[in-house]
Design a protein around this motif. Sequence first.
Motif, PDB file in Angstrom:
ATOM      1  N   ALA A  56       0.837  -1.211   0.000  1.00  0.00           N
ATOM      2  CA  ALA A  56       0.000   0.000   0.000  1.00  0.00           C
ATOM      3  C   ALA A  56       0.866   1.252   0.000  1.00  0.00           C
ATOM      4  N   VAL A  57       1.899   1.258   0.837  1.00  0.00           N
ATOM      5  CA  VAL A  57       2.818   2.410   0.879  1.00  0.00           C
ATOM      6  C   VAL A  57       3.567   2.525  -0.442  1.00  0.00           C
ATOM      7  N   HIS A  58       4.021   1.399  -0.962  1.00  0.00           N
ATOM      8  CA  HIS A  58       4.771   1.422  -2.220  1.00  0.00           C
ATOM      9  C   HIS A  58       3.898   1.917  -3.378  1.00  0.00           C
ATOM     10  N   SER A  59       2.617   1.570  -3.370  1.00  0.00           N
ATOM     11  CA  SER A  59       1.737   1.990  -4.468  1.00  0.00           C
ATOM     12  C   SER A  59       1.603   3.506  -4.529  1.00  0.00           C
ATOM     13  N   VAL A  60       1.564   4.168  -3.379  1.00  0.00           N
ATOM     14  CA  VAL A  60       1.478   5.631  -3.369  1.00  0.00           C
ATOM     15  C   VAL A  60       2.757   6.229  -3.945  1.00  0.00           C
ATOM     16  N   ALA A  61       3.896   5.658  -3.596  1.00  0.00           N
ATOM     17  CA  ALA A  61       5.168   6.148  -4.136  1.00  0.00           C
ATOM     18  C   ALA A  61       5.231   5.940  -5.646  1.00  0.00           C
ATOM     19  N   VAL A  62       4.748   4.799  -6.125  1.00  0.00           N
ATOM     20  CA  VAL A  62       4.744   4.533  -7.566  1.00  0.00           C
ATOM     21  C   VAL A  62       3.839   5.524  -8.284  1.00  0.00           C
ATOM     22  N   LEU A  63       2.669   5.788  -7.723  1.00  0.00           N
ATOM     23  CA  LEU A  63       1.763   6.775  -8.328  1.00  0.00           C
ATOM     24  C   LEU A  63       2.406   8.152  -8.408  1.00  0.00           C
ATOM     25  N   ALA A  64       3.088   8.536  -7.360  1.00  0.00           N
ATOM     26  CA  ALA A  64       3.714   9.863  -7.342  1.00  0.00           C
ATOM     27  C   ALA A  64       4.819   9.965  -8.391  1.00  0.00           C
ATOM     28  N   ARG A  65       5.579   8.888  -8.568  1.00  0.00           N
ATOM     29  CA  ARG A  65       6.650   8.916  -9.572  1.00  0.00           C
ATOM     30  C   ARG A  65       6.102   8.850 -10.986  1.00  0.00           C
ATOM     31  N   ALA A  66       4.951   8.234 -11.180  1.00  0.00           N
ATOM     32  CA  ALA A  66       4.393   8.067 -12.523  1.00  0.00           C
ATOM     33  C   ALA A  66       3.923   9.386 -13.115  1.00  0.00           C
ATOM     34  N   HIS A  67       3.449  10.313 -12.302  1.00  0.00           N
ATOM     35  CA  HIS A  67       2.947  11.619 -12.765  1.00  0.00           C
ATOM     36  C   HIS A  67       1.895  11.465 -13.857  1.00  0.00           C
ATOM     37  N   THR A  68       1.067  10.438 -13.764  1.00  0.00           N
ATOM     38  CA  THR A  68       0.097  10.230 -14.828  1.00  0.00           C
ATOM     39  C   THR A  68      -1.349  10.324 -14.355  1.00  0.00           C
ATOM     40  N   THR A  69      -1.567  10.577 -13.091  1.00  0.00           N
ATOM     41  CA  THR A  69      -2.937  10.590 -12.598  1.00  0.00           C
ATOM     42  C   THR A  69      -3.270  11.937 -11.987  1.00  0.00           C
ATOM     43  N   ALA A  70      -4.544  12.142 -11.798  1.00  0.00           N
ATOM     44  CA  ALA A  70      -4.996  13.383 -11.172  1.00  0.00           C
ATOM     45  C   ALA A  70      -4.627  13.384  -9.689  1.00  0.00           C
ATOM     46  N   ARG A  71      -4.574  14.542  -9.128  1.00  0.00           N
ATOM     47  CA  ARG A  71      -4.218  14.705  -7.717  1.00  0.00           C
ATOM     48  C   ARG A  71      -5.207  13.984  -6.811  1.00  0.00           C
ATOM     49  N   LEU A  72      -6.469  13.930  -7.203  1.00  0.00           N
ATOM     50  CA  LEU A  72      -7.489  13.239  -6.408  1.00  0.00           C
ATOM     51  C   LEU A  72      -7.125  11.771  -6.223  1.00  0.00           C
ATOM     52  N   THR A  73      -6.576  11.156  -7.256  1.00  0.00           N
ATOM     53  CA  THR A  73      -6.164   9.753  -7.159  1.00  0.00           C
ATOM     54  C   THR A  73      -5.079   9.587  -6.109  1.00  0.00           C
ATOM     55  N   HIS A  74      -4.132  10.503  -6.104  1.00  0.00           N
ATOM     56  CA  HIS A  74      -3.059  10.439  -5.097  1.00  0.00           C
ATOM     57  C   HIS A  74      -3.624  10.595  -3.691  1.00  0.00           C
ATOM     58  N   LEU A  75      -4.555  11.498  -3.530  1.00  0.00           N
ATOM     59  CA  LEU A  75      -5.130  11.719  -2.201  1.00  0.00           C
ATOM     60  C   LEU A  75      -5.943  10.508  -1.744  1.00  0.00           C
ATOM     61  N   LEU A  76      -6.697   9.897  -2.648  1.00  0.00           N
ATOM     62  CA  LEU A  76      -7.459   8.697  -2.279  1.00  0.00           C
ATOM     63  C   LEU A  76      -6.533   7.540  -1.937  1.00  0.00           C
ATOM     64  N   ALA A  77      -5.481   7.353  -2.726  1.00  0.00           N
ATOM     65  CA  ALA A  77      -4.522   6.275  -2.438  1.00  0.00           C
ATOM     66  C   ALA A  77      -3.852   6.503  -1.089  1.00  0.00           C
ATOM     67  N   THR A  78      -3.523   7.742  -0.786  1.00  0.00           N
ATOM     68  CA  THR A  78      -2.912   8.061   0.501  1.00  0.00           C
ATOM     69  C   THR A  78      -3.880   7.805   1.647  1.00  0.00           C
TER      70      THR A  78
END
Length: 195
Positions: A60-82
């Motif tokens: 779960a922690v790693h998935s948030v880091a992967v999302l942040a490095r990918a720079h391909t999703t909206a900010r809302l996705t990052h906040l929900l994953a967090t």
Amino acid sequence: MPTPAGHGQPKAHRFFWTVLAVSAMVSITGNATHAILYAPTMPAVAAAIAIVPPIALLPAVHSVAVLARAHTTARLTHLLATALTLLIALAAFRLSFTALRSLADSAGIPMSESWLFPIIVEGSMTQATISLLAFAHSGLRRRPPLLSPDPPPETHPPKASRHTKTRTVRTILKAILAPCTRRAPPNPTPRSGLG
């Protein structure tokens, strides 16, 4: 001497992943041991179930880091994953707390202090999780508003060579100074007019 921003980030990132991994291993071992010792029936199944919460936290922690490095999703996705990662961390904390406290009681730690053992183990996991999430989101502060997609990549005009810059400066200076350097046309001399 001040260090540049982000200079120590890889070391800190590795440190918090190490803290998370080690505390997760202690939690997994403690949960499995407690389940094997105290499960009334099927201790192997109880141990397998008991180790799921701390194991689930790592991806779960790693998935948030992967999302942040990918720079391909909206900010809302990052906040929900967090938010979901924090929920998993809290659930893992709660489920492991009872097992680790009971294990500390069995190890002879007085009941009035046995609650400190799971606080140390699960608190380390939670603290490392929050730190890693902060690292994952440190690059998102310059992101667009909540629901907008990623901005297009920045394009930079090609760099001009030194000679181009010099010619451009010369051209500008000539244009500015031209009125000052023009010679006035000679005054026409009046002709004596014989017709």
